[in-house]
Design a protein around this motif. Sequence first.
Motif, PDB file in Angstrom:
ATOM      1  N   ASN A  15      33.933  46.466  48.402  1.00  0.00           N
ATOM      2  CA  ASN A  15      34.352  46.585  46.939  1.00  0.00           C
ATOM      3  C   ASN A  15      33.884  44.665  47.443  1.00  0.00           C
ATOM      4  O   ASN A  15      33.061  43.541  46.481  1.00  0.00           O
ATOM      5  CB  ASN A  15      35.723  46.021  46.916  1.00  0.00           C
ATOM      6  CG  ASN A  15      36.002  47.421  46.056  1.00  0.00           C
ATOM      7  OD1 ASN A  15      35.496  48.106  46.026  1.00  0.00           O
ATOM      8  ND2 ASN A  15      36.990  47.039  46.378  1.00  0.00           N
ATOM      9  N   ASP A  74      34.838  44.955  40.206  1.00  0.00           N
ATOM     10  CA  ASP A  74      34.380  44.821  41.671  1.00  0.00           C
ATOM     11  C   ASP A  74      34.953  44.887  42.825  1.00  0.00           C
ATOM     12  O   ASP A  74      34.985  44.493  44.363  1.00  0.00           O
ATOM     13  CB  ASP A  74      32.803  44.543  41.872  1.00  0.00           C
ATOM     14  CG  ASP A  74      32.283  44.773  40.914  1.00  0.00           C
ATOM     15  OD1 ASP A  74      31.818  46.111  40.916  1.00  0.00           O
ATOM     16  OD2 ASP A  74      31.263  44.366  40.999  1.00  0.00           O
ATOM     17  N   ILE A  75      35.477  43.329  42.734  1.00  0.00           N
ATOM     18  CA  ILE A  75      36.514  43.021  44.167  1.00  0.00           C
ATOM     19  C   ILE A  75      37.705  43.820  44.435  1.00  0.00           C
ATOM     20  O   ILE A  75      38.863  43.957  45.124  1.00  0.00           O
ATOM     21  CB  ILE A  75      36.949  41.461  43.663  1.00  0.00           C
ATOM     22  CG1 ILE A  75      36.362  40.037  43.849  1.00  0.00           C
ATOM     23  CG2 ILE A  75      38.132  40.322  44.866  1.00  0.00           C
ATOM     24  CD1 ILE A  75      36.010  38.444  43.449  1.00  0.00           C
ATOM     25  N   LEU A  76      38.443  44.214  42.817  1.00  0.00           N
ATOM     26  CA  LEU A  76      39.974  45.241  42.922  1.00  0.00           C
ATOM     27  C   LEU A  76      39.582  46.119  43.319  1.00  0.00           C
ATOM     28  O   LEU A  76      40.489  47.203  42.730  1.00  0.00           O
ATOM     29  CB  LEU A  76      40.255  45.146  42.058  1.00  0.00           C
ATOM     30  CG  LEU A  76      40.776  43.380  41.331  1.00  0.00           C
ATOM     31  CD1 LEU A  76      41.204  43.159  40.126  1.00  0.00           C
ATOM     32  CD2 LEU A  76      41.849  42.755  42.283  1.00  0.00           C
ATOM     33  N   GLY A  77      38.035  46.928  43.554  1.00  0.00           N
ATOM     34  CA  GLY A  77      37.402  48.673  42.696  1.00  0.00           C
ATOM     35  C   GLY A  77      38.406  49.355  41.894  1.00  0.00           C
ATOM     36  O   GLY A  77      38.689  49.968  41.477  1.00  0.00           O
ATOM     37  N   LYS A 113      33.102  41.244  35.211  1.00  0.00           N
ATOM     38  CA  LYS A 113      32.872  43.033  36.681  1.00  0.00           C
ATOM     39  C   LYS A 113      33.106  42.575  37.192  1.00  0.00           C
ATOM     40  O   LYS A 113      33.100  43.405  38.434  1.00  0.00           O
ATOM     41  CB  LYS A 113      31.722  43.260  35.649  1.00  0.00           C
ATOM     42  CG  LYS A 113      31.456  44.367  33.936  1.00  0.00           C
ATOM     43  CD  LYS A 113      29.940  44.717  34.491  1.00  0.00           C
ATOM     44  CE  LYS A 113      29.518  45.521  34.542  1.00  0.00           C
ATOM     45  NZ  LYS A 113      28.982  46.685  34.399  1.00  0.00           N
ATOM     46  N   MET A 114      32.921  41.020  37.704  1.00  0.00           N
ATOM     47  CA  MET A 114      33.029  40.754  38.736  1.00  0.00           C
ATOM     48  C   MET A 114      34.366  40.989  39.659  1.00  0.00           C
ATOM     49  O   MET A 114      34.449  41.208  41.080  1.00  0.00           O
ATOM     50  CB  MET A 114      32.738  39.345  39.224  1.00  0.00           C
ATOM     51  CG  MET A 114      30.787  39.273  39.227  1.00  0.00           C
ATOM     52  SD  MET A 114      30.409  39.448  40.806  1.00  0.00           S
ATOM     53  CE  MET A 114      28.720  40.068  40.411  1.00  0.00           C
ATOM     54  N   GLN A 115      35.462  40.548  39.104  1.00  0.00           N
ATOM     55  CA  GLN A 115      36.169  40.503  39.488  1.00  0.00           C
ATOM     56  C   GLN A 115      37.167  42.229  39.232  1.00  0.00           C
ATOM     57  O   GLN A 115      37.856  42.371  40.414  1.00  0.00           O
ATOM     58  CB  GLN A 115      37.203  40.058  38.629  1.00  0.00           C
ATOM     59  CG  GLN A 115      39.441  39.969  38.362  1.00  0.00           C
ATOM     60  CD  GLN A 115      39.557  38.925  39.720  1.00  0.00           C
ATOM     61  OE1 GLN A 115      38.134  38.009  40.532  1.00  0.00           O
ATOM     62  NE2 GLN A 115      40.330  39.217  40.502  1.00  0.00           N
ATOM     63  N   LYS A 124      41.962  39.760  49.195  1.00  0.00           N
ATOM     64  CA  LYS A 124      41.366  40.092  50.224  1.00  0.00           C
ATOM     65  C   LYS A 124      41.749  39.052  51.504  1.00  0.00           C
ATOM     66  O   LYS A 124      42.176  38.080  51.270  1.00  0.00           O
ATOM     67  CB  LYS A 124      40.130  39.570  49.463  1.00  0.00           C
ATOM     68  CG  LYS A 124      39.873  40.694  48.456  1.00  0.00           C
ATOM     69  CD  LYS A 124      39.139  41.924  48.846  1.00  0.00           C
ATOM     70  CE  LYS A 124      39.546  42.472  47.889  1.00  0.00           C
ATOM     71  NZ  LYS A 124      39.478  44.123  48.169  1.00  0.00           N
ATOM     72  N   THR A 136      30.560  43.210  45.962  1.00  0.00           N
ATOM     73  CA  THR A 136      30.740  41.810  44.246  1.00  0.00           C
ATOM     74  C   THR A 136      29.273  40.679  44.839  1.00  0.00           C
ATOM     75  O   THR A 136      29.226  40.058  43.908  1.00  0.00           O
ATOM     76  CB  THR A 136      32.137  41.327  44.640  1.00  0.00           C
ATOM     77  OG1 THR A 136      32.691  42.615  44.794  1.00  0.00           O
ATOM     78  CG2 THR A 136      32.020  40.265  43.381  1.00  0.00           C
TER      79      THR A 136
END
Lengths: 271, 307
Positions: A3, B104-107, B100-102, A100, A7
């Motif tokens: 993920n 993506d980080i969180l899946g 959207k970035m956040q 993370k 990003t």
Amino acid sequence: MLNLLKTDLKRTFKDKLFLVVCIIGAVFAIIMPLLYVLIFTGLGEMEIGEFRMALDAKTMFFSAFSPGGDFGLIVPILIAIIICKDFSYGTVRNKIISGKSRSAIFMSMFTTSTIAMCAVVLAQALLTLGMSLIFFDYQQGGFTGKDFGYMLISILFALLVYVFVSALVCFLAVFMKNTGLAVVMYVAVAFLFAIVGSIIMVAGLAVDPENTTAVTILEFLNNTNVFTSTLIGTGSTYTFEDVMYILMPTLGGTAIFLALGLIVFNKKDLK
Amino acid sequence: MSYVLRTFGLSKCYKGTWALSKVDMNIEKGDIYGFVGENGSGKTTIIRLITGLISPNEGSFELFGADNNSPSIYDARRRVGAIVESPSIYLNMSARDNLKMQCDILGINDEEKIKRVLFEVGLFDMYANKKNASNFSLGMRQRLGIAMALIGEPEFIILDEPMNGLDPAGIVEIRELILRLNKDKGITFLISSHILTELALVATKYGIISKGKMVVEISAKDLAEQCRQSTYLEVDNPIKLFETLVQTMDEKNLVLEPKGVKVYGNIHLNWLFAKALDLGLEIQNVVTTKGSIEDYYLSHVGGNHNA
């Protein structure tokens, strides 16, 4: 980790600065062969004392990879600026707060930077090759099937140099936590090694060939200088010794800077 | 009792100076914890420690029962959303791209959620707008930061000075959002703020920190108890007055003191005087007080602070 990588890659490739890197690369790829044509047409090769530089597409192609060259110096700087935005915007905090691990964050940063650098440098070198082939032969004697294998291995070695550069840039980014300082430090290191490389090369021309100790030392320093990468793409085959000279500093340096980067980033307090 | 966060003697030292010293803090599930303290008192340091941005020199903490030194802390952090000091947003991206970035980080892959969160923080018109966050006002950035904290549907939200830069209408909206999320979804909040009156409208528990030390933790109910209006009547026979008053008033509103009786609540002074005079008592002194959260804060940290 996946993920994070997704990003980081997305934000890097969507960054306007990345487009700027690509445009600069394209301009260099078009201008450099033209410049050589304008300056050296008819010479075939440059000769300065013992130093000879062939003017062919192969030389131009592998010169485009050099991290001590014009574009090779610019790419890591601009990629470092993109990577460091996570620190300057404070968005690295989002990743940590989201659970993370710092190791995963650092490795994602390194992988992204490596992919971005390699992609840009490879594209620029291939464009340079294409442009050069309009004006020059690939090399004296033409291009054979054997040359194709050598070319592929050379590209792999040249990209390994950027894996090392990427590890160095990422280490500096987490060590400095500041875009400006990280860039200044990288430029200082790259210039230092490029200048040292030039001095060694000149010293190599000036030294008495019978002074074997001096010749051996200078050869060793020259061959292990990652920023000049004199062994990559300059021959027609690689000896075992050549491969070791290329792999040891690049892979060893990458491992060292990755380890240092992980240690520093895992211990560092973030604002 | 289910704790979301517990700290045990948490301490942090910066270059030889203790920014935080042996802080014990307890936040239960469902709390809206108002974290109060003067500038440099250590509020943000605690928040940074909890969110993993810095490491403690001494002490430890448990987040959703996970020790900060155990690997399970990463899973616990996935249940947290936070704004630390200033909103962490990509200034070269739009509101939607930031979210959207956040995601993506969180899946997370849910465009509807992005719309919903933008609507909740009052930025829905920014969904289709390509304007970069660098062109946002401070208040809009703050709202986007809150949206970033909300997007992962956290169970515990940490907001460091969330009202900073917001206009009065924005403050009301965010306050209502906090109350709604707490009531409807049972989300626990830790809110640090200098605006004590604003905190008083949402907090169910307070932690007062000063010079890196936790001064007091108190529930909003207990604080209200301590801050409510009281009338102290000093008489020559306080026991007699107390015994009379207890027959007509709730005993919990009465406190017998050595020289008088303290009566809590909004009572009529004439009525109280009449009671004393009917008993033939001599009234020696009358003191009426009405406390506030500011008074309570200043009485604990010693006044002259900018909280």
